[in-house]
Design an enzyme around this catalytic site. Structure first.
Site, PDB file in Angstrom:
ATOM      1  CE  LYS A  47      -2.114   1.924   3.503  1.00  0.00           C
ATOM      2  NZ  LYS A  47      -2.963   2.170   4.669  1.00  0.00           N
TER       3      LYS A  47
ATOM      4  CG  ASP B 217      -7.528   3.673   1.557  1.00  0.00           C
ATOM      5  OD1 ASP B 217      -8.388   3.143   0.810  1.00  0.00           O
ATOM      6  OD2 ASP B 217      -7.569   4.866   1.879  1.00  0.00           O
TER       7      ASP B 217
END
Ligand code: SF4
Length: 247
Positions: free
Chosen positions: A156, A175
């Site tokens: 991420k 996310d």
């Protein structure tokens, strides 16, 4: 399991509770790709996102890739607004990767405490900075493979930095907003961020990965919120058949 008097042992309270919980557990995601991820529907979703968020970008304030990396590490389980407040004083005090690499950990812990998980984040920021200084000549690396060698950096964070700072479409940022919206929009049936990312990378054209991530994050913050999605204001409403929809 050992038998008592030739009989199967009675189940304890824990076993009964576990069985009840199992009965209530969410059904596993159906096998196969999400039905909503057809090219035509994806194209329509992207067009609607473009209408609503034509210039969506990262809300973390930064002047260079290294600052974005630090901000992204600090943003785990924290709002971007809070991170921006903290970095407003942090970045002038530590203006280079060297400054962070050799910072006093106790002092840095105090400074980033408002972002939560400050001990782990301090280790990650100092560890990543040291590696950047000692192995990458003081520059943030520009490939996923190298990014993943930095302490505290997973896909991420790497996707945020590579996409926003370098324009490298290495993947899709997953996310909490992207995780929720990708499911509501039936672009995936997965809950695991790695599997969601794989589904999105298949469904979304690569030249849209960077913008798409930002657009979905903005839509999740402003409209398709976790508890009360504002479906009456949502321009994706005609394409959405989520069970969470409230119109
Ligand atoms: S219609 Fe509602 S649930 Fe569907 S994407 Fe829009 S806000 Fe989210």
């Amino acid at each position: 399991m050992k038998k008592r008097n030739g009989k199967e042992p009675k189940r304890g309270r824990g076993s009964r509770a576990a069985a009840r919980a199992k009965g209530r557990a969410k059904p596993a995601a159906p096998a196969g790709p999400a039905k909503g991820a057809t090219p035509k529907r994806v194209e329509a979703i992207l067009a609607k996102l473009d209408e609503a968020y034509p210039a969506a970008t990262c809300a973390l304030r930064h002047d260079n890739p290294f600052q974005l990396l630090v901000s992204t590490i600090l943003s785990a389980q924290c709002t971007d607004a809070r991170v921006n407040q903290v970095t407003a004083t942090l970045f002038p005090k530590y203006p280079t990767p060297q400054a962070f690499a050799y910072a006093n950990p106790k002092e840095l812990e105090k400074e980033i405490r408002p972002t939560g998980f400050f001990r782990n984040k301090t280790k990650s920021v100092i560890g990543a900075s040291k590696k950047i200084v000692e192995e990458f000549g003081g520059r943030v690396p520009q490939t996923m493979e190298e990014m993943l060698t930095l302490p505290g950096v997973a896909r991420k964070t790497a996707n945020v930095v590579l996409g926003t700072a370098f324009g490298v479409a290495s993947g899709v940022v997953v996310d909490t907003h992207v995780q929720r919206l990708a499911n509501r929009l039936d672009l995936t049936r997965q809950q695991d961020p790695k599997k969601i990312e794989q589904d999105l990378m298949q469904a979304i054209p690569q030249d849209r990965w960077i913008l798409f991530s930002h657009q979905l994050i903005w839509h999740g913050r402003k409209v398709c919120q976790a508890r009360k999605p504002r479906c009456a204001e949502c321009n994706l409403e005609s394409l959405c058949y989520s069970q969470d929809k409230v119109v």
